[in-house]
Design an enzyme around this catalytic site. Sequence first.
Site, PDB file in Angstrom:
ATOM      1  N   ILE A 431     -42.295  18.490 -68.729  1.00  0.00           N
ATOM      2  CA  ILE A 431     -43.196  19.412 -68.030  1.00  0.00           C
ATOM      3  C   ILE A 431     -42.612  19.902 -66.711  1.00  0.00           C
ATOM      4  CG2 ILE A 431     -45.581  19.705 -67.223  1.00  0.00           C
ATOM      5  CD1 ILE A 431     -45.142  19.328 -70.289  1.00  0.00           C
ATOM      6  N   TRP A 561     -55.595  25.062 -54.818  1.00  0.00           N
ATOM      7  CA  TRP A 561     -55.264  23.890 -54.009  1.00  0.00           C
ATOM      8  C   TRP A 561     -54.957  24.252 -52.563  1.00  0.00           C
ATOM      9  CZ3 TRP A 561     -51.952  21.098 -58.331  1.00  0.00           C
ATOM     10  CH2 TRP A 561     -52.838  20.621 -59.309  1.00  0.00           C
ATOM     11  N   HIS A 641     -48.388  25.419 -68.386  1.00  0.00           N
ATOM     12  CA  HIS A 641     -48.794  24.023 -68.544  1.00  0.00           C
ATOM     13  C   HIS A 641     -50.155  23.815 -67.900  1.00  0.00           C
ATOM     14  CE1 HIS A 641     -48.922  19.687 -68.386  1.00  0.00           C
ATOM     15  NE2 HIS A 641     -49.111  19.762 -67.085  1.00  0.00           N
ATOM     16  N   GLU A 665     -52.326  18.690 -71.830  1.00  0.00           N
ATOM     17  CA  GLU A 665     -52.583  17.251 -71.897  1.00  0.00           C
ATOM     18  C   GLU A 665     -53.388  16.920 -73.155  1.00  0.00           C
ATOM     19  OE1 GLU A 665     -54.028  15.548 -68.184  1.00  0.00           O
ATOM     20  OE2 GLU A 665     -55.492  14.434 -69.351  1.00  0.00           O
ATOM     21  N   HIS A 693     -49.973   9.153 -67.374  1.00  0.00           N
ATOM     22  CA  HIS A 693     -50.783   8.544 -66.312  1.00  0.00           C
ATOM     23  C   HIS A 693     -50.738   7.029 -66.393  1.00  0.00           C
ATOM     24  CE1 HIS A 693     -52.270  12.433 -65.174  1.00  0.00           C
ATOM     25  NE2 HIS A 693     -52.436  12.690 -66.457  1.00  0.00           N
TER      26      HIS A 693
HETATM   27  N1  GLN Z   1     -44.349  21.164 -63.276  1.00  0.00           N
HETATM   28  C1  GLN Z   1     -45.216  20.219 -62.645  1.00  0.00           C
HETATM   29  C2  GLN Z   1     -44.627  18.818 -62.751  1.00  0.00           C
HETATM   30  O1  GLN Z   1     -44.039  18.519 -63.728  1.00  0.00           O
HETATM   31  C3  GLN Z   1     -46.595  20.219 -63.259  1.00  0.00           C
HETATM   32  C4  GLN Z   1     -47.512  19.254 -62.555  1.00  0.00           C
HETATM   33  C5  GLN Z   1     -48.966  19.318 -63.000  1.00  0.00           C
HETATM   34  O2  GLN Z   1     -49.285  19.754 -64.055  1.00  0.00           O
HETATM   35  N2  GLN Z   1     -49.846  18.838 -62.202  1.00  0.00           N
HETATM   36  O3  GLN Z   1     -44.765  17.996 -61.868  1.00  0.00           O
HETATM   37 ZN    ZN Z   2     -49.891  18.470 -65.722  1.00  0.00          ZN
END
Ligand code: GLN
Ligand code: ZN
Length: 753
Positions: A431, A561, A641, A665, A693
Amino acid sequence: MTTSFPKATIEGYPRIGANRELKRALESYWAGRIDAETFRSTARALRIDTYNHLRDLGLTEDYAIPADVAYYDQVLETALTVGLVPGGTDLDEEFALARGTDTRVPLEMTKWFDTNYHYLVPEVSAGQDITPAPERIVRIVEEAREAGHTVRPYLVGPVTLLALSKPAEWSLLEKLVDAYAQVLSALKAAGVEWVQVAEPAVVADLSTPDAEIAARLREAWSTLLAREDRPNVYLTTPYGAAREALAVLGELAPEALHVDLAPWTLDTDADYASRVAAAIPAGVHLVAGLIDGRNVWAANLRERTEVLNGLGRDNGTVSVSTSTSLQHVPHTLNAERNLPVEVAPWLSFADEKIAEVRALVAGEDEAVSAFAQSDRAVRTRAESATIHSAEVSARVEKLPAGEVQRAPLFAERKKIQDEELGLPKLATTTIGSFPQTPEIRKARADHKAGELTDEQYRDALKAEIKNVIELQEEIGIDVLVHGEAERNDMVQYFAELLVGFVVTENGWVQSYGSRCTRPPIVVGDVSRPAPMTVEWAKYAQSLSDKPVKGMLTGPVTILAWSFKRDDVPLSVSADQIALALADEVRDLENAGIKVIQIDEPALRELLPLRADERPAYLDWAVRAFRLVALEAQPGTQIHTHLCYSEFGQIIDAVAGLDADVTSIEAARSRMELLEDIDSTFHSEIGPGVWDIHSPRVPSTEEMVELIRAALANVPAERLWVNPDCGLKTRGYAEVEPSLRNLVAARDEVAAGL
Ligand code: GLN
Ligand code: ZN
């Protein structure tokens, strides 16, 4: 009523401490560095210091200071006090509920109304026991009294507590109300004259419909208010405008009622102040939440005075407060040394907001200098040439209105991308971030402290990128990432490089438990003075023949954010950020980057609390994302993502982003979301097969199983294999074996295709 309600008050104050004392105490206790006794006395000292500080700031009347205390979370605190969640006063039980143990999963955590604060979701069941522990709240009142303070104890109300529980088990309401009655009675016995009870459920469309919330409110509060052995009740409705419940609140007639009249609330519900004036009888003491508790802008005191006067109240029957607790803003501007001199007078953090409340109470004839200062801030901000850019406005205005569409459509793009990228079926990727090692953190700190030159810092980052690329090559991942070592935070990083943002040094705000974030502030029109990510992406790509993803944070997440502007609609800032990112996409393409990911993990976070406002939000949010990719070459594969959310409500919008590949996710919910996705998604998708996580290493077998489950809904030529989210919070000890297992799982499934 013996003591009248204070003229000037606030709804709550940051708990974490100006120097994050509570965070440190919590983490020291969890790590076993201090014992329970030391933890409790540290937290107690912080509470008393806070009361002293608030009194020094002018909250001198009895009951003007709210005691909205909690070690971890205010919802958990109330749930334990009224006994909806069993645990009594046991400290370790409380933290076990919040954080889990080796043998227990923690309570689920989710967003508190439309803020970035997260609360713990009480798990309840029909017929359960509810045994209150009123000593939790009584001791707070008593310790304050010993220190010379008459504070106002705080509870989340019964309707809100149940509405936010899982499930919203309304059959418990009667028993729960009885528990609240016992807690109120204990407060009365302890000599408390005012208690604050928050019922923000009345301002949101939750899983329980608004009309039912209003009916539950009547049910609960007609019982509670009919009791004799209770303090005066100050009922509060922060975070927005009450609709169905407003008339009920008027009929219930608590001794005092708070309404949220923040500019944001009145912008979305223009006649709220007049509806309040009409619905709330003169016998109810009205508390006007005029000072915005959630944003950082200095109030326009003259405009706020007009709203106050518009309520048509006699002086003795109205007070001034904040719209919400101040827990959502940093402590004080006094801790900031580097804010641009022009910007500083436009801002107001928690302590400065208390001064604003007092100025409104004093009025323009008394608080002459506060009003003059406010007038100046309003004028210099409106006229500032620094934050208003004719060029940026012109560029936004030239954009087509409404929906925008990248050309050609996905089906056509896919053919080109398949040809140009030549990726296998079930392609593997990650990711974005790789572990943020202690070495990276140290290099960043040393660089900031001037102990590493820019050059040395860049070299350290490049060495890290090289390691990350080599590791992925060796493991056999198909689409690589550079690892994001250069980013302290995925939003702050961009905010520091874009014009139109200001970042703080000490503007910490509690996100949950001991976790704090330092949101940047969007102060003006946003533009990109120079490329932001190209150097790193280009370097990473130079090390491999495989495609390396360019990594951008999307416009909605950057906005979500950050503290937002209050002088233009959110959609305007979103479009501006999108255009800045679109320039970055073009520069990445020119540098030879073939795959670009635009993260939008916070897409759901800005979803309005009211259902009828959601479609308009999703329209502008989706549009902003699409603007980033609008001019991308057809052969450039755009990824996005998302995480942190139940996607059900927004799945059409996620599909509407029109990314070529969406990673999402899914491991924790065991691919549950795929049923929704099946009918909506026609592009490529990477449902996470590794729950990052958790610190465990997922086995090849379990990932094989998840990939097969995904294949039941998505054909192999559109399915990707990847983790749930970025790896920055993990260590290499877990990341390496997990990624090897992930590639092995893909190989095993692919072999059987
Ligand atoms: N590209 C970001 C990472 O890998 C995505 C983080 C996220 O989705 N909160 O940290
Ligand atoms: Zn994420």
